[in-house]
Design an enzyme around this catalytic site. Structure first.
Site, PDB file in Angstrom:
ATOM      1  N   SER A  29      43.942  43.576  47.054  1.00 44.10           N
ATOM      2  CA  SER A  29      44.747  42.851  46.564  1.00 44.10           C
ATOM      3  C   SER A  29      46.630  42.985  47.273  1.00 44.10           C
ATOM      4  CB  SER A  29      44.350  41.541  45.428  1.00 44.10           C
ATOM      5  OG  SER A  29      43.231  41.195  45.653  1.00 44.10           O
ATOM      6  N   HIS A  60      42.891  38.960  51.585  1.00 46.59           N
ATOM      7  CA  HIS A  60      42.607  41.063  51.982  1.00 46.59           C
ATOM      8  C   HIS A  60      41.984  40.179  53.419  1.00 46.59           C
ATOM      9  CE1 HIS A  60      41.647  40.733  48.276  1.00 46.59           C
ATOM     10  NE2 HIS A  60      41.765  39.891  48.074  1.00 46.59           N
ATOM     11  N   HIS A  82      33.776  40.629  47.595  1.00 45.76           N
ATOM     12  CA  HIS A  82      34.272  40.385  46.654  1.00 45.76           C
ATOM     13  C   HIS A  82      32.166  39.751  45.558  1.00 45.76           C
ATOM     14  CE1 HIS A  82      38.323  40.973  46.673  1.00 45.76           C
ATOM     15  NE2 HIS A  82      38.446  41.313  45.855  1.00 45.76           N
ATOM     16  N   TYR A  84      31.974  37.601  43.360  1.00 45.84           N
ATOM     17  CA  TYR A  84      32.871  36.437  43.314  1.00 45.84           C
ATOM     18  C   TYR A  84      32.489  34.887  44.686  1.00 45.84           C
ATOM     19  CZ  TYR A  84      37.214  37.056  44.198  1.00 45.84           C
ATOM     20  OH  TYR A  84      38.530  37.193  44.816  1.00 45.84           O
ATOM     21  N   GLU A  85      32.558  35.712  45.858  1.00 44.35           N
ATOM     22  CA  GLU A  85      32.489  35.050  46.933  1.00 44.35           C
ATOM     23  C   GLU A  85      30.906  34.835  47.783  1.00 44.35           C
ATOM     24  OE1 GLU A  85      35.648  36.502  50.187  1.00 44.35           O
ATOM     25  OE2 GLU A  85      35.063  38.901  48.805  1.00 44.35           O
ATOM     26  N   ALA A 112      44.200  45.666  42.236  1.00 47.91           N
ATOM     27  CA  ALA A 112      44.720  44.786  41.362  1.00 47.91           C
ATOM     28  C   ALA A 112      43.908  44.211  39.838  1.00 47.91           C
ATOM     29  CB  ALA A 112      45.448  43.305  41.913  1.00 47.91           C
ATOM     30  N   MET A 210      38.163  42.169  39.014  1.00 51.85           N
ATOM     31  CA  MET A 210      36.466  41.442  40.439  1.00 51.85           C
ATOM     32  C   MET A 210      36.532  42.407  40.779  1.00 51.85           C
ATOM     33  SD  MET A 210      38.105  37.098  39.973  1.00 51.85           S
ATOM     34  CE  MET A 210      39.048  36.902  38.324  1.00 51.85           C
ATOM     35  N   SER A 211      36.416  43.273  40.964  1.00 48.41           N
ATOM     36  CA  SER A 211      35.864  44.283  42.311  1.00 48.41           C
ATOM     37  C   SER A 211      35.400  45.695  42.105  1.00 48.41           C
ATOM     38  CB  SER A 211      36.809  43.957  42.744  1.00 48.41           C
ATOM     39  OG  SER A 211      38.375  45.277  42.667  1.00 48.41           O
ATOM     40  N   ASN A 234      49.311  41.671  36.056  1.00 50.22           N
ATOM     41  CA  ASN A 234      50.006  40.617  35.176  1.00 50.22           C
ATOM     42  C   ASN A 234      48.936  41.005  33.888  1.00 50.22           C
ATOM     43  OD1 ASN A 234      47.245  39.579  36.326  1.00 50.22           O
ATOM     44  ND2 ASN A 234      46.949  39.033  34.780  1.00 50.22           N
ATOM     45  N   HIS A 246      46.893  33.875  42.109  1.00 46.65           N
ATOM     46  CA  HIS A 246      47.204  34.626  43.185  1.00 46.65           C
ATOM     47  C   HIS A 246      47.729  34.624  43.342  1.00 46.65           C
ATOM     48  CE1 HIS A 246      44.134  36.932  45.576  1.00 46.65           C
ATOM     49  NE2 HIS A 246      44.631  36.633  46.698  1.00 46.65           N
TER      50      HIS A 246
END
Ligand code: HPA
Length: 277
Positions: A29, A60, A82, A84-85, A112, A210-211, A234, A246
């Site tokens: 990201s 992305h 990902h 989560y997708e 990120a 998350m990746s 963050n 995001h």
């Protein structure tokens, strides 16, 4: 089935290029603009590559870029899938397996991340030293594909220690600050709760995202040498009283680009000088 997809995707890419890449790069990201550093490039959108899925997350875009970095032919994946997708693990790791099939030996994964370690601040770069997989997923679940690697891959040097040392020495030489930390992967898509972040800190995580872990596992299975570079975008939940979104994550990653690009480009150059690629 997975093997057929890898062969068809890799044969398609090989039919388009004249020089085989030695180094793969996955851009996370906000880090996709690194492709500006790649010379003499060919851009192949994911939708043209057999079996590659298009990414659904904003920011992305989804393309394979083949070109030169510091005299080394690289293959960069701009945009990743990902869990989560809703994608299957097999589809998430197909791009990395395809790059291995076209000849890469080194893989640089970037992302990120949220900072958990109190020393980490937004904009910091972190060389991932190890990971904790809390995503509940593993791309190697199911029958082992012996052509790719062993049933029970060793993960003792998942983030290759020589490449990590190189990242730190290159960063120091070029006056770029890069920290070191343990990455914890979670499924998402929700950011964590403050209680979850306290738990992650207790179990030894320095950063969270998350990746990355699916690709790291698939790459280790294949015997690639792997490096992970995260940009802290963050403070993780509960560390500072701020809402996570995001758009901010992407903005901070873009700001860290100069140092990030220097470290990546010069480390690839150093591998070349050492005769490794
Ligand atoms: N948590 C999980 N994933 C992330 C974060 C975070 O705080 N920041 C960027 N990706």
């Amino acid at each position: 089935m997975a093997m057929t997809k890898i062969l068809e995707a890799s044969q398609f890419i090989l039919s388009k290029i004249s020089k085989k890449p030695k180094v793969g790069i996955v851009l996370g990201s906000g880090l996709g603009i690194y492709i500006d550093q790649i010379q003499d490039k060919m851009i192949i959108p994911y939708q043209e590559i057999p079996h590659f899925k298009r990414t659904s997350v904003e920011g992305h875009s989804g393309a394979l870029i083949i070109g030169e970095v510091n005299g080394v032919t690289v293959a960069a994946l701009q945009g990743r899938l990902h869990a989560y997708e809703g994608y299957a693990m097999e589809d998430i790791v197909l791009p990395v397996r395809t790059l291995a099939a076209i000849g890469i030996e080194y893989l640089f994964l970037t992302n990120a991340s949220g900072g958990i370690n109190a020393e980490f601040h937004p904009g910091d770069l972190v060389a991932i030293s190890d990971h904790i997989n809390l995503s509940g997923r593993n791309p190697l679940v199911g029958p082992n594909i012996a052509e790719l690697g062993p049933r029970f891959p060793d993960m003792g040097n998942a983030y290759d220690s020589e490449v990590r040392e190189l990242l730190h020495s290159v960063a120091q030489r070029h006056h770029v600050d890069i920290k070191s930390g343990v990455y914890c992967s979670v499924l998402g898509p929700t950011y964590e709760t403050p209680a979850e972040i306290r738990m992650l800190r207790t179990i030894g995580a320095d950063l969270v995202g998350m990746s990355t872990v699916p690709e790291v596992i698939a790459a280790n299975h294949l015997g690639l040498k792997v490096a992970g570079v995260a940009c802290i975008t963050n403070y993780a939940a509960g560390i500072k009283q701020e809402k996570l979104n995001h758009a901010d994550v992407k903005k901070v990653a873009e700001k860290a680009m100069v140092g990030f690009a220097t470290v990546l480009t010069e480390t690839i150059g150093e591998l070349n000088r050492m005769g490794k690629v």
